[in-house]
Design a protein around this motif. Structure first.
Motif, PDB file in Angstrom:
ATOM      1  N   THR A   1      -3.751  -0.673  -1.535  1.00 48.55           N
ATOM      2  CA  THR A   1      -4.409   0.612  -1.289  1.00 48.55           C
ATOM      3  C   THR A   1      -3.448   1.766  -1.576  1.00 48.55           C
ATOM      4  OG1 THR A   1      -5.490  -0.543   0.533  1.00 48.55           O
ATOM      5  CG2 THR A   1      -5.827   1.834   0.394  1.00 48.55           C
TER       6      THR A   1
ATOM      7  N   GLU B   1      -2.400  -6.321  -0.377  1.00 45.33           N
ATOM      8  CA  GLU B   1      -2.918  -4.973  -0.124  1.00 45.33           C
ATOM      9  C   GLU B   1      -2.255  -3.973  -1.069  1.00 45.33           C
ATOM     10  OE1 GLU B   1      -3.746  -1.867   3.562  1.00 45.33           O
ATOM     11  OE2 GLU B   1      -2.104  -3.315   3.728  1.00 45.33           O
TER      12      GLU B   1
ATOM     13  N   ALA C   1       0.832  -1.204   0.000  1.00 44.22           N
ATOM     14  CA  ALA C   1       0.000   0.000   0.000  1.00 44.22           C
ATOM     15  C   ALA C   1       0.868   1.256   0.000  1.00 44.22           C
ATOM     16  CB  ALA C   1      -0.916   0.004   1.223  1.00 44.22           C
TER      17      ALA C   1
END
Length: 267
Positions: A243, A241, A218
């Motif tokens: 993000t 992940e 992320a």
């Protein structure tokens, strides 16, 4: 309260700004095995003295205290050296490598250690951890801005049981550091959130880590969709992940859904 509640073995104190170190000396009971103290502005070195003297069976200690110094980390007794397996020092800004020396000598049986936000700790401190705490399964070095690739070389060489490594906001880590980590056959969870120098070339090193189950990238700004797409080689991955990752495009997420069907991809 603790005198009345004889069954309490886990205690958490958060934001208790009127609570002093004298309160710890008068209230802590030897039956407590897990203690968490955070955002209590009056807690400093004497609190560690109270904990070390009054909690011989302490297994887990989590401490967020801006005024705790290296000296306090030498207070732990031989009993805690045997019983304590988890130590989390969170944003303990005064802790330096000298404090790390005290930790590794007084608590040799740690399996989980967090130095998150201990911003004065350097690569030399990580070397001490790697050489002396060989039982570690979890290590959190997030928000330690002085950590470089050299620290990761120490980790990879000595911490063969490590299953979780957190490097969020370690902004000096580069692809070279990831090449060291690629040799770690036991690592299951790797967090690289906002490691702003990691590039596609570094990701290629991670493709050899077949034990990885969780990978967080992320906020890594230099990763491209092309580089990220190679992660489909990690077929055992359970969570990815991405993000705030500019290279993570809608097309890439569709590609992952087809080629990593068992993996939870966090957009």
């Amino acid at each position: 309260m603790l005198e009345q509640m004889q069954g309490v073995v886990r205690l958490e104190l958060s934001g208790c700004n009127d609570f002093t170190e004298a309160g710890l000396w008068s209230s802590l009971s030897a039956r407590i095995t897990s203690l968490s103290v955070s955002d209590c502005i009056n807690v400093a070195d004497d609190a560690i003295a109270a904990i070390s003297q009054l909690l011989p069976n302490l297994a887990e200690l989590s401490l967020q205290a801006y005024h705790v110094t290296d000296t306090a980390l030498a207070y732990f007794t031989a009993r805690q050296g045997h019983s304590t397996h988890t130590l989390r020092l969170l944003s303990c800004w005064e802790i330096t490598n000298h404090g790390v020396v005290n930790v590794v000598h007084s608590l040799p049986n740690l399996t989980a250690l967090s130095l998150s936000g201990c911003s004065k700790v350097t690569d030399d401190g990580v070397e001490l951890v790697a050489e002396n705490l060989r039982k570690l399964r979890s290590l959190d070095l997030s928000w330690c801005p002085r950590i470089t690739d050299m620290a990761l070389e120490y980790v990879a060489c000595d911490l063969h049981r490590l299953e979780e490594l957190v490097l969020d906001r370690c902004v000096r880590i580069t692809d070279t550091g990831l090449s060291y980590l690629s040799t770690m056959s036991s690592l299951r969870s790797l967090y690289l959130r906002w490691c702003c120098q990691v590039q596609d070339f570094g990701l290629k090193h991670l493709l050899a880590m077949r034990s990885l189950r969780l990978l967080s990238l992320a906020g890594c700004p230099l990763l491209t969709a092309t580089g990220l797409s190679g992660l489909v080689q990690l077929q055992e991955l359970e969570e990815l992940e991405l993000t705030n990752c500019p290279g993570a495009t809608p097309e890439l997420f569709k590609y992952f859904s087809q080629h990593l069907p068992r993996c939870l991809v966090v957009e």
